[in-house]
Design a protein around this motif. Structure first.
Motif, PDB file in Angstrom:
ATOM      1  N   ARG A  81       0.729  -1.319   0.202  1.00 31.76           N
ATOM      2  CA  ARG A  81       0.054  -0.215   0.158  1.00 31.76           C
ATOM      3  C   ARG A  81       0.765   1.275   0.120  1.00 31.76           C
ATOM      4  NH1 ARG A  81      -5.476   1.102   1.328  1.00 31.76           N
ATOM      5  NH2 ARG A  81      -5.791   3.177   2.066  1.00 31.76           N
ATOM      6  N   TYR A  82       0.813   2.026  -1.132  1.00 32.85           N
ATOM      7  CA  TYR A  82       1.299   3.444  -0.915  1.00 32.85           C
ATOM      8  C   TYR A  82       0.398   4.461  -1.387  1.00 32.85           C
ATOM      9  CZ  TYR A  82       5.314   0.211  -1.567  1.00 32.85           C
ATOM     10  OH  TYR A  82       6.253  -0.728  -1.326  1.00 32.85           O
ATOM     11  N   ILE A  83       1.020   5.745  -1.645  1.00 30.33           N
ATOM     12  CA  ILE A  83       0.269   6.817  -1.814  1.00 30.33           C
ATOM     13  C   ILE A  83       0.697   7.351  -3.320  1.00 30.33           C
ATOM     14  CG2 ILE A  83      -0.231   9.066  -1.147  1.00 30.33           C
ATOM     15  CD1 ILE A  83      -1.359   7.169   0.707  1.00 30.33           C
ATOM     16  N   LEU A  84      -0.478   7.809  -4.068  1.00 29.72           N
ATOM     17  CA  LEU A  84      -0.214   8.529  -5.374  1.00 29.72           C
ATOM     18  C   LEU A  84       0.215  10.052  -4.843  1.00 29.72           C
ATOM     19  CD1 LEU A  84      -2.691   6.674  -7.280  1.00 29.72           C
ATOM     20  CD2 LEU A  84      -0.335   6.354  -7.502  1.00 29.72           C
ATOM     21  N   ASP A  85       1.197  10.354  -4.660  1.00 33.44           N
ATOM     22  CA  ASP A  85       1.800  11.588  -4.023  1.00 33.44           C
ATOM     23  C   ASP A  85       2.027  12.879  -4.716  1.00 33.44           C
ATOM     24  OD1 ASP A  85       4.132  10.309  -4.790  1.00 33.44           O
ATOM     25  OD2 ASP A  85       4.940  10.715  -2.849  1.00 33.44           O
ATOM     26  N   TRP A  86       2.332  12.784  -6.067  1.00 38.31           N
ATOM     27  CA  TRP A  86       2.626  13.825  -6.980  1.00 38.31           C
ATOM     28  C   TRP A  86       2.609  13.513  -8.257  1.00 38.31           C
ATOM     29  CZ3 TRP A  86       7.239  13.593 -10.004  1.00 38.31           C
ATOM     30  CH2 TRP A  86       7.892  12.909  -9.523  1.00 38.31           C
ATOM     31  N   ARG A  87       2.636  14.421  -9.341  1.00 37.96           N
ATOM     32  CA  ARG A  87       2.346  14.126 -10.832  1.00 37.96           C
ATOM     33  C   ARG A  87       3.194  14.944 -11.572  1.00 37.96           C
ATOM     34  NH1 ARG A  87      -3.491  14.299 -11.748  1.00 37.96           N
ATOM     35  NH2 ARG A  87      -3.437  13.481  -9.550  1.00 37.96           N
ATOM     36  N   ASN A  88       3.458  14.642 -12.655  1.00 41.42           N
ATOM     37  CA  ASN A  88       4.339  15.390 -13.674  1.00 41.42           C
ATOM     38  C   ASN A  88       3.700  15.436 -14.850  1.00 41.42           C
ATOM     39  OD1 ASN A  88       6.496  16.148 -14.879  1.00 41.42           O
ATOM     40  ND2 ASN A  88       7.763  14.303 -14.569  1.00 41.42           N
ATOM     41  N   SER A  89       3.472  16.598 -15.360  1.00 41.22           N
ATOM     42  CA  SER A  89       2.800  16.809 -16.632  1.00 41.22           C
ATOM     43  C   SER A  89       4.039  16.779 -17.762  1.00 41.22           C
ATOM     44  CB  SER A  89       2.165  18.026 -16.679  1.00 41.22           C
ATOM     45  OG  SER A  89       2.685  19.276 -16.350  1.00 41.22           O
ATOM     46  N   ILE A  97       2.088   9.910 -12.567  1.00 41.05           N
ATOM     47  CA  ILE A  97       1.574  10.014 -11.141  1.00 41.05           C
ATOM     48  C   ILE A  97       2.470   9.126 -10.430  1.00 41.05           C
ATOM     49  CG2 ILE A  97      -0.240  10.082  -9.507  1.00 41.05           C
ATOM     50  CD1 ILE A  97      -2.393  10.419 -11.951  1.00 41.05           C
ATOM     51  N   HIS A  98       3.175   9.920  -9.436  1.00 43.39           N
ATOM     52  CA  HIS A  98       4.240   9.114  -8.789  1.00 43.39           C
ATOM     53  C   HIS A  98       3.612   8.474  -7.543  1.00 43.39           C
ATOM     54  CE1 HIS A  98       7.303   8.758  -5.507  1.00 43.39           C
ATOM     55  NE2 HIS A  98       7.935   8.456  -6.530  1.00 43.39           N
ATOM     56  N   VAL A  99       4.026   7.000  -7.350  1.00 41.81           N
ATOM     57  CA  VAL A  99       3.861   5.920  -6.446  1.00 41.81           C
ATOM     58  C   VAL A  99       4.903   6.382  -5.295  1.00 41.81           C
ATOM     59  CG1 VAL A  99       3.578   3.614  -5.787  1.00 41.81           C
ATOM     60  CG2 VAL A  99       2.869   4.449  -7.943  1.00 41.81           C
ATOM     61  N   SER A 100       4.573   6.460  -3.970  1.00 36.56           N
ATOM     62  CA  SER A 100       5.272   6.692  -2.899  1.00 36.56           C
ATOM     63  C   SER A 100       6.277   5.907  -2.689  1.00 36.56           C
ATOM     64  CB  SER A 100       4.585   7.151  -1.605  1.00 36.56           C
ATOM     65  OG  SER A 100       3.713   6.009  -1.098  1.00 36.56           O
ATOM     66  N   TYR A 101       6.582   4.742  -3.448  1.00 35.94           N
ATOM     67  CA  TYR A 101       7.601   3.657  -3.252  1.00 35.94           C
ATOM     68  C   TYR A 101       9.029   4.708  -3.207  1.00 35.94           C
ATOM     69  CZ  TYR A 101      11.195  -0.043  -3.916  1.00 35.94           C
ATOM     70  OH  TYR A 101      12.171  -0.715  -3.829  1.00 35.94           O
ATOM     71  N   PRO A 102       9.911   4.273  -2.491  1.00 29.84           N
ATOM     72  CA  PRO A 102      10.196   3.513  -1.265  1.00 29.84           C
ATOM     73  C   PRO A 102       9.609   4.206  -0.054  1.00 29.84           C
ATOM     74  CG  PRO A 102      12.223   4.134  -1.671  1.00 29.84           C
ATOM     75  CD  PRO A 102      11.520   5.005  -2.904  1.00 29.84           C
ATOM     76  N   VAL A 115      21.782  -2.433  -0.845  1.00 25.84           N
ATOM     77  CA  VAL A 115      21.497  -1.916  -2.290  1.00 25.84           C
ATOM     78  C   VAL A 115      20.607  -0.804  -2.202  1.00 25.84           C
ATOM     79  CG1 VAL A 115      21.507  -4.350  -3.213  1.00 25.84           C
ATOM     80  CG2 VAL A 115      19.436  -3.488  -2.411  1.00 25.84           C
ATOM     81  N   SER A 116      20.553   0.038  -3.222  1.00 23.82           N
ATOM     82  CA  SER A 116      19.548   1.254  -3.399  1.00 23.82           C
ATOM     83  C   SER A 116      18.060   0.670  -3.606  1.00 23.82           C
ATOM     84  CB  SER A 116      20.018   2.054  -4.409  1.00 23.82           C
ATOM     85  OG  SER A 116      18.820   2.932  -4.862  1.00 23.82           O
ATOM     86  N   PRO A 117      17.208   1.218  -2.987  1.00 22.96           N
ATOM     87  CA  PRO A 117      15.816   0.794  -3.207  1.00 22.96           C
ATOM     88  C   PRO A 117      15.101   1.077  -4.540  1.00 22.96           C
ATOM     89  CG  PRO A 117      15.758   2.446  -1.724  1.00 22.96           C
ATOM     90  CD  PRO A 117      17.318   2.111  -2.184  1.00 22.96           C
ATOM     91  N   GLY A 118      15.888   1.975  -5.135  1.00 19.31           N
ATOM     92  CA  GLY A 118      15.378   2.545  -6.540  1.00 19.31           C
ATOM     93  C   GLY A 118      14.088   3.450  -5.990  1.00 19.31           C
ATOM     94  N   GLY A 119      13.384   3.961  -7.061  1.00 16.53           N
ATOM     95  CA  GLY A 119      12.495   4.787  -6.975  1.00 16.53           C
ATOM     96  C   GLY A 119      11.838   5.213  -8.261  1.00 16.53           C
ATOM     97  N   ASP A 120      11.169   6.286  -8.355  1.00 15.06           N
ATOM     98  CA  ASP A 120      10.683   6.954  -9.632  1.00 15.06           C
ATOM     99  C   ASP A 120       9.813   6.033 -10.152  1.00 15.06           C
ATOM    100  OD1 ASP A 120      11.585   9.467  -9.179  1.00 15.06           O
ATOM    101  OD2 ASP A 120      13.590   8.908 -10.624  1.00 15.06           O
ATOM    102  N   ILE A 121       8.699   5.060  -9.281  1.00 14.49           N
ATOM    103  CA  ILE A 121       7.735   4.399  -9.870  1.00 14.49           C
ATOM    104  C   ILE A 121       6.555   5.026  -9.954  1.00 14.49           C
ATOM    105  CG2 ILE A 121       6.329   2.284  -9.337  1.00 14.49           C
ATOM    106  CD1 ILE A 121       9.498   1.838  -9.523  1.00 14.49           C
ATOM    107  N   MET A 122       6.052   4.945 -11.266  1.00 13.88           N
ATOM    108  CA  MET A 122       4.872   6.109 -11.616  1.00 13.88           C
ATOM    109  C   MET A 122       3.881   5.075 -12.537  1.00 13.88           C
ATOM    110  SD  MET A 122       6.544   8.783 -11.111  1.00 13.88           S
ATOM    111  CE  MET A 122       6.108  10.322 -11.983  1.00 13.88           C
ATOM    112  N   CYS A 146       7.657   0.608 -13.526  1.00 13.65           N
ATOM    113  CA  CYS A 146       6.324   1.289 -13.499  1.00 13.65           C
ATOM    114  C   CYS A 146       5.117   0.767 -14.058  1.00 13.65           C
ATOM    115  CB  CYS A 146       6.529   2.734 -14.442  1.00 13.65           C
ATOM    116  SG  CYS A 146       7.760   3.705 -13.997  1.00 13.65           S
ATOM    117  N   ILE A 147       4.014   1.475 -14.217  1.00 13.15           N
ATOM    118  CA  ILE A 147       2.571   0.986 -14.417  1.00 13.15           C
ATOM    119  C   ILE A 147       2.259   1.566 -15.719  1.00 13.15           C
ATOM    120  CG2 ILE A 147       0.252   0.818 -13.764  1.00 13.15           C
ATOM    121  CD1 ILE A 147       1.620   1.122 -10.856  1.00 13.15           C
ATOM    122  N   ALA A 148       2.123   1.274 -16.890  1.00 12.55           N
ATOM    123  CA  ALA A 148       1.914   1.794 -18.060  1.00 12.55           C
ATOM    124  C   ALA A 148       0.518   1.587 -18.734  1.00 12.55           C
ATOM    125  CB  ALA A 148       2.856   1.254 -19.197  1.00 12.55           C
ATOM    126  N   VAL A 149       0.065   2.510 -19.095  1.00 17.40           N
ATOM    127  CA  VAL A 149      -1.544   2.492 -19.900  1.00 17.40           C
ATOM    128  C   VAL A 149      -1.228   3.283 -20.970  1.00 17.40           C
ATOM    129  CG1 VAL A 149      -2.681   2.326 -17.507  1.00 17.40           C
ATOM    130  CG2 VAL A 149      -2.113   4.524 -18.429  1.00 17.40           C
TER     131      VAL A 149
END
Length: 171
Positions: A81-89, A97-102, A115-122, A146-149
């Motif tokens: 469970r994460y939060i969609l916390d910000w967006r990038n137009s 739209i960013h997923v609050s991982y990690p 290791v680095s957890p990574g990030g920028d999951i959108m 990421c999650i692509a549509v």
């Protein structure tokens, strides 16, 4: 010649409400999602409001989707469970739209593993200029986690999901 019975005022109002809801149902629900749910195994993203599914989308995930994201570069989509916390137009993709991982637990797990957890999951659309490829790209997992549509779906998600909306990602 057959005589048509007159419609009562209540029937006319009910018919009008039905016609209105058929034509404007999408508009009425815009901006109303209070939960986003992703089932990775089904490649299905749902927007919900008060427990009711408003929209369903087929998605593409990270190129190595099985299991929870462990580190940068593993091409996995996180679970939990994460939060969609910000967006990038101005994303390299059609909106994102960013997923609050990690989160704290993800960072601690990665730290223990060195290791680095990574990030920028959108959640994002197609790479800019390549929306015409969506018929093909959405048939396989191609992102870095990421999650692509499709672009049209991303525009709809953008309008229906506010910053701060929770996302539940299940295996």
């Amino acid at each position: 010649m057959r005589k048509v019975p007159a419609m009562s005022g209540n029937r006319i109002r009910a018919l009008g409400a039905l016609v209105f809801s058929l034509f404007f149902a999408g508009e009425a629900t815009a901006g109303k999602a209070d939960l986003v749910r992703l089932d990775k195994s089904e490649r299905r993203l749902e927007l919900l409001a008060n427990g009711v599914v408003l929209r369903t989308y087929n998605v593409a995930l990270g190129a190595n989707p099985a299991g929870h994201k462990q580190r940068e570069g593993d091409e996995r989509t996180p679970e939990g469970r994460y939060i969609l916390d910000w967006r990038n137009s101005k994303s390299a993709f059609t909106k994102s739209i960013h997923v609050s991982y990690p989160d704290k637990a993800d960072k601690a797990r990665a730290r223990r593993a060195g290791v680095s957890p990574g990030g920028d999951i959108m959640i994002h659309g197609q790479p800019k200029g390549y929306s015409w490829w969506a018929w093909l790209t959405q048939l396989f997992d191609w992102t870095n986690g990421c999650i692509a549509v499709t672009d049209d779906e991303m525009k709809e998600i953008w309008d229906m999901v506010a910053d701060g909306t929770p996302i539940e990602i299940s295996p």
